[in-house]
Design a protein around this motif. Structure first.
Motif, PDB file in Angstrom:
ATOM      1  N   GLN A 181      44.026  37.478  42.381  1.00  0.00           N
ATOM      2  CA  GLN A 181      44.853  36.595  41.926  1.00  0.00           C
ATOM      3  C   GLN A 181      46.420  37.577  42.932  1.00  0.00           C
ATOM      4  N   GLY A 235      44.051  49.978  44.588  1.00  0.00           N
ATOM      5  CA  GLY A 235      43.099  49.525  43.527  1.00  0.00           C
ATOM      6  C   GLY A 235      42.366  48.257  44.053  1.00  0.00           C
ATOM      7  N   ASN A 236      42.709  47.255  43.468  1.00  0.00           N
ATOM      8  CA  ASN A 236      42.479  46.255  43.830  1.00  0.00           C
ATOM      9  C   ASN A 236      41.866  46.080  45.428  1.00  0.00           C
ATOM     10  N   TYR A 253      40.562  31.183  30.270  1.00  0.00           N
ATOM     11  CA  TYR A 253      40.796  32.443  32.319  1.00  0.00           C
ATOM     12  C   TYR A 253      39.514  32.580  32.620  1.00  0.00           C
ATOM     13  N   MET A 283      37.027  32.016  35.601  1.00  0.00           N
ATOM     14  CA  MET A 283      36.476  32.915  36.758  1.00  0.00           C
ATOM     15  C   MET A 283      34.806  32.204  36.885  1.00  0.00           C
ATOM     16  N   ASP A 307      34.277  29.500  38.981  1.00  0.00           N
ATOM     17  CA  ASP A 307      34.433  30.074  41.112  1.00  0.00           C
ATOM     18  C   ASP A 307      33.592  30.357  41.514  1.00  0.00           C
ATOM     19  N   GLY A 347      35.646  45.461  41.039  1.00  0.00           N
ATOM     20  CA  GLY A 347      36.380  46.663  40.450  1.00  0.00           C
ATOM     21  C   GLY A 347      35.246  46.561  39.064  1.00  0.00           C
ATOM     22  N   ASP A 369      36.962  46.821  35.533  1.00  0.00           N
ATOM     23  CA  ASP A 369      37.463  46.153  34.925  1.00  0.00           C
ATOM     24  C   ASP A 369      37.184  45.122  34.944  1.00  0.00           C
ATOM     25  N   GLN A 370      36.416  43.754  35.922  1.00  0.00           N
ATOM     26  CA  GLN A 370      36.025  42.741  35.872  1.00  0.00           C
ATOM     27  C   GLN A 370      34.338  42.414  35.505  1.00  0.00           C
ATOM     28  N   ILE A 416      40.092  52.257  39.886  1.00  0.00           N
ATOM     29  CA  ILE A 416      41.100  53.531  40.345  1.00  0.00           C
ATOM     30  C   ILE A 416      42.243  53.690  38.910  1.00  0.00           C
ATOM     31  N   MET A 443      44.750  50.871  37.129  1.00  0.00           N
ATOM     32  CA  MET A 443      46.011  51.271  38.284  1.00  0.00           C
ATOM     33  C   MET A 443      45.980  49.577  38.285  1.00  0.00           C
ATOM     34  N   LYS A 481      48.237  45.653  38.684  1.00  0.00           N
ATOM     35  CA  LYS A 481      49.565  45.265  40.140  1.00  0.00           C
ATOM     36  C   LYS A 481      50.206  44.839  38.372  1.00  0.00           C
TER      37      LYS A 481
HETATM   38  P1  TYM Z   1      42.552  41.302  39.652  1.00  0.00           P
HETATM   39  O1  TYM Z   1      43.072  40.117  40.676  1.00  0.00           O
HETATM   40  O2  TYM Z   1      43.431  41.108  38.701  1.00  0.00           O
HETATM   41  O3  TYM Z   1      41.548  42.219  40.955  1.00  0.00           O
HETATM   42  C1  TYM Z   1      41.652  42.193  42.436  1.00  0.00           C
HETATM   43  C2  TYM Z   1      40.170  42.570  42.227  1.00  0.00           C
HETATM   44  O4  TYM Z   1      39.980  43.933  42.018  1.00  0.00           O
HETATM   45  C3  TYM Z   1      39.433  44.456  41.126  1.00  0.00           C
HETATM   46  N1  TYM Z   1      41.303  45.947  40.525  1.00  0.00           N
HETATM   47  C4  TYM Z   1      40.016  47.122  40.693  1.00  0.00           C
HETATM   48  N2  TYM Z   1      38.677  48.077  41.025  1.00  0.00           N
HETATM   49  C5  TYM Z   1      39.497  49.347  41.141  1.00  0.00           C
HETATM   50  N3  TYM Z   1      40.303  49.662  40.573  1.00  0.00           N
HETATM   51  C6  TYM Z   1      41.486  49.279  39.898  1.00  0.00           C
HETATM   52  N4  TYM Z   1      42.114  49.512  39.024  1.00  0.00           N
HETATM   53  C7  TYM Z   1      41.370  47.809  40.458  1.00  0.00           C
HETATM   54  N5  TYM Z   1      42.598  46.837  39.624  1.00  0.00           N
HETATM   55  C8  TYM Z   1      41.873  45.566  39.866  1.00  0.00           C
HETATM   56  C9  TYM Z   1      38.592  43.654  40.172  1.00  0.00           C
HETATM   57  O5  TYM Z   1      38.127  44.649  39.950  1.00  0.00           O
HETATM   58  C10 TYM Z   1      39.343  42.700  41.563  1.00  0.00           C
HETATM   59  O6  TYM Z   1      37.405  43.133  42.008  1.00  0.00           O
HETATM   60  N6  TYM Z   1      39.987  37.988  37.623  1.00  0.00           N
HETATM   61  C11 TYM Z   1      39.902  38.601  38.605  1.00  0.00           C
HETATM   62  C12 TYM Z   1      39.895  37.748  39.376  1.00  0.00           C
HETATM   63  C13 TYM Z   1      38.820  36.121  40.060  1.00  0.00           C
HETATM   64  C14 TYM Z   1      37.665  36.822  40.952  1.00  0.00           C
HETATM   65  C15 TYM Z   1      36.608  35.254  40.233  1.00  0.00           C
HETATM   66  C16 TYM Z   1      36.871  37.907  40.977  1.00  0.00           C
HETATM   67  C17 TYM Z   1      39.272  35.121  39.830  1.00  0.00           C
HETATM   68  N7  TYM Z   1      37.838  34.390  39.778  1.00  0.00           N
HETATM   69  C18 TYM Z   1      35.608  35.411  40.541  1.00  0.00           C
HETATM   70  C19 TYM Z   1      35.479  37.843  41.625  1.00  0.00           C
HETATM   71  C20 TYM Z   1      35.322  36.133  41.516  1.00  0.00           C
HETATM   72  C21 TYM Z   1      41.091  38.893  38.653  1.00  0.00           C
HETATM   73  O7  TYM Z   1      41.967  39.195  38.042  1.00  0.00           O
HETATM   74  O8  TYM Z   1      41.112  40.323  39.303  1.00  0.00           O
END
Ligand code: TYM
Length: 330
Positions: free
Chosen positions: A10, A18-19, A129, A133, A136, A148, A150-151, A187, A197, A199
């Motif tokens: 996003q 982390g991302n 939401y 996803m 998608d 990551g 968290d998903q 992360i 961590m 955003k």
């Molecule tokens: P988003 O935008 O919060 O984060 C994007 C990606 O980064 C990973 N991530 C992390 N991984 C490890 N440690 C962290 N601290 C950390 N913070 C974020 C997330 O796990 C993610 O892979 N809903 C999703 C976006 C999305 C999506 C999708 C992902 C929308 N449609 C279809 C995969 C497939 C999201 O909010 O990610």
């Protein structure tokens, strides 16, 4: 036929380490052996209030970052989610098959809605939401989703929705699986090493941003919270140290065992100094490449337009199949 991969980030805030470590850094390696589709998921970003100007800038910045991380628009489909209307259409259809109960159990919904000011209402998009996803992923018949940790709950829901639809109307969707780092799939915040961590966190002191200045990155790492045990071990009683070890191991392409051996005789100061080095070695060149891509907006436009064209071609047959199965007149 190669297996298909889908993932997205996003543009709701500045991207963090982390991302990068949980998702983006892993994406390019799939380009050779898989059919890959990566998106800047701007429709997701508006589930939380966004400044339109910033959203616009971040969307382009993230496109540049994806390419700087090694995603080649000739080998991958790289596109902006809102430019492919099929996502919103399938989202509505899936929302009609998702249950209030399962959506209200999503921890990210609970977490994000609890952070909304008491006097403000919670937008229903935040609740819905995960169906977006799911749309998608399912739209492209993706089999693997590199994200990551968290998903993982959202992915589980995606699988449930796909199975539910398949059971009701006949086989329509492939059932996707997550792809996670074997360690460091989450992360943590450097100031609060039991919180992810993120955003969107208020306190930026524990977050390393991908486009952040060298001095500030160094400072944040040097001030990261550890403990008073003074020993470099890899366990949950020392979450700060464990997080730094994960960051170091991932960025230096070492196993945790090799990393522990490397720090065997060393202290926290050295650990932090070496983490700084690997972070800067990775991020400074990434920032430079990102700026180069951003400097050519005409080329960027060509890339996202072509990406959206290719994405639509893949998305349409699945959406038509879904509509047909539901009884819509095509
Ligand atoms: P988003 O935008 O919060 O984060 C994007 C990606 O980064 C990973 N991530 C992390 N991984 C490890 N440690 C962290 N601290 C950390 N913070 C974020 C997330 O796990 C993610 O892979 N809903 C999703 C976006 C999305 C999506 C999708 C992902 C929308 N449609 C279809 C995969 C497939 C999201 O909010 O990610």
């Amino acid at each position: 036929m190669k297996k298909r991969i889908f993932s997205g980030i996003q543009p709701s805030g500045d991207l963090t380490l982390g991302n990068y470590l949980g998702a983006l850094r892993n994406w390019p390696r799939f380009q050779e052996d898989y059919d890959v589709v990566y998106s800047i998921v701007d429709l997701h970003a508006i589930t939380i209030k966004q400044d339109p100007k910033l959203l616009h800038e971040r969307t382009l910045l993230n496109l540049a970052l994806y390419m700087a991380a090694g995603i080649d628009p000739e080998k991958s489909i790289l596109f902006i989610q809102s430019q492919v209307a099929e996502h919103t259409e399938l989202c509505w259809i899936l929302a009609c098959h998702a249950y209030m109960g399962e959506l209200s159990r999503m921890t990210q919904f609970k977490d994000k809605s609890s952070r909304i000011n008491q006097n403000d209402s919670i937008p229903s998009g935040l609740f819905n939401y995960p169906t977006l996803m799911a749309a998608d992923i399912l739209l492209y018949q993706a089999e693997l989703v590199p994200v990551g940790e968290d998903q993982s709950q959202h992915l589980e829901l995606t699988r449930d929705l796909a199975l539910r639809f398949n059971n009701a109307y006949g086989k329509t969707f492939k059932i996707p699986q997550g792809h996670f780092n074997p360690f460091g799939a989450k992360i943590y915040d450097l100031q609060n090493p039991t919180a992810v961590m993120s955003k969107s966190s208020e306190n930026k002191n524990g977050i390393l941003f991908l486009m952040e200045e060298e001095k500030s990155l160094r400072k944040k790492i040097a001030r990261s919270v550890t403990d008073n045990l003074g020993k470099i071990h890899y366990n949950d009683d020392q979450p700060g140290v464990k997080n730094l070890l994960n960051i170091y191991a991932l960025l230096s392409n070492k196993t945790i065992d090799k990393t522990l051996l490397h720090f065997q005789e060393k202290g926290y100061k050295e650990l932090k100094d070496e983490v700084s080095e690997v972070v800067l070695n990775e991020l400074l060149p990434l920032q430079k490449r990102t700026r180069e891509y951003l400097n050519d907006p005409t080329e960027l436009k060509k890339i996202y337009e072509k990406g959206a064209d290719k994405a639509r071609v893949l998305a349409k047959p699945t959406l038509d199949d879904v509509k047909n199965k539901l009884g819509f007149v095509l």
